[in-house]
Design an enzyme around this catalytic site. Sequence first.
Site, mmCIF file in Angstrom:
data_model
loop_
_atom_site.group_PDB
_atom_site.id
_atom_site.type_symbol
_atom_site.label_atom_id
_atom_site.label_comp_id
_atom_site.label_asym_id
_atom_site.label_seq_id
_atom_site.Cartn_x
_atom_site.Cartn_y
_atom_site.Cartn_z
ATOM 1 N N ASP A 181 -32.110 70.786 -66.250
ATOM 2 C CA ASP A 181 -31.574 69.772 -67.148
ATOM 3 C C ASP A 181 -30.439 69.027 -66.471
ATOM 4 O OD1 ASP A 181 -29.554 71.660 -67.320
ATOM 5 O OD2 ASP A 181 -29.910 72.138 -69.407
ATOM 6 N N ILE A 182 -30.109 67.887 -67.048
ATOM 7 C CA ILE A 182 -29.057 67.035 -66.512
ATOM 8 C C ILE A 182 -27.718 67.598 -66.976
ATOM 9 C CG2 ILE A 182 -28.081 64.700 -66.509
ATOM 10 C CD1 ILE A 182 -30.954 63.683 -67.090
ATOM 11 N N ASN B 246 -23.973 59.777 -72.097
ATOM 12 C CA ASN B 246 -24.262 58.990 -73.303
ATOM 13 C C ASN B 246 -22.984 58.513 -73.980
ATOM 14 O OD1 ASN B 246 -27.076 58.864 -73.375
ATOM 15 N ND2 ASN B 246 -27.263 60.796 -74.441
ATOM 16 N N ASP C 299 -30.816 56.621 -71.377
ATOM 17 C CA ASP C 299 -32.257 56.393 -71.221
ATOM 18 C C ASP C 299 -32.590 55.963 -69.793
ATOM 19 O OD1 ASP C 299 -32.669 57.029 -73.863
ATOM 20 O OD2 ASP C 299 -33.082 54.976 -74.523
ATOM 21 N N GLU D 28 -32.874 66.051 -72.379
ATOM 22 C CA GLU D 28 -32.620 65.874 -70.952
ATOM 23 C C GLU D 28 -33.127 67.052 -70.134
ATOM 24 O OE1 GLU D 28 -29.164 68.400 -72.130
ATOM 25 O OE2 GLU D 28 -30.327 66.872 -73.120
#
Length: 186
Positions: free
Chosen positions: A78-79, A86, A95, A121
């Site tokens: 995952d990020i 965000n 996005d 994510e």
Amino acid sequence: MTGVQTCALPIFLKIGAAIFKFLSGAGVEASYYEEIYRMTIIDGLTGAHNKRSFLEFLEREIARCARHRRPLSLLMFDIDHFKTINDTHGHLTGDAVLKELSKRLLGRIRREELLARYGGEEFAAVLPETDHAGAMIFGEQIRRLIADEPFEYEGDRFTVTISVGVATVEGEDIDPTGFIKLADEN
């Protein structure tokens, strides 16, 4: 000249502000169904496979690798700090990060492997015929592929990193959920 000639060119019909395109030919219906199928297995934002497609692929590969006593590796990643991206840069930037990350990784995935957006994510990569050492090398390669080149969106440049968990089975028949959990915990 005998018989009727057919034209394969599209016909355009304008009704008010709408323009309709009429296509004829044998390939049109097949193309339509192919596109509908593609939409059911591909994540619309990232272009990676979706969770449903991933789970079906993983189940098939677990069975195949167990039957042939071959290795199968799964990477869950995952990020890092995606919420901060965000919150700081906006959801459109988030996005764009998801799209760019997927674009970079899809360029690295081989035909027999699968990259999927697992949710939010979080992504997954299924690597058939790849032992643990090979999966660790792959994990480091994708980590560097993301971290080494800054992401850019609407003039903002920022670094993105990912955390990667790796799990490998060698000819074992494992429950897909347990395999995912194992990779996620690693």
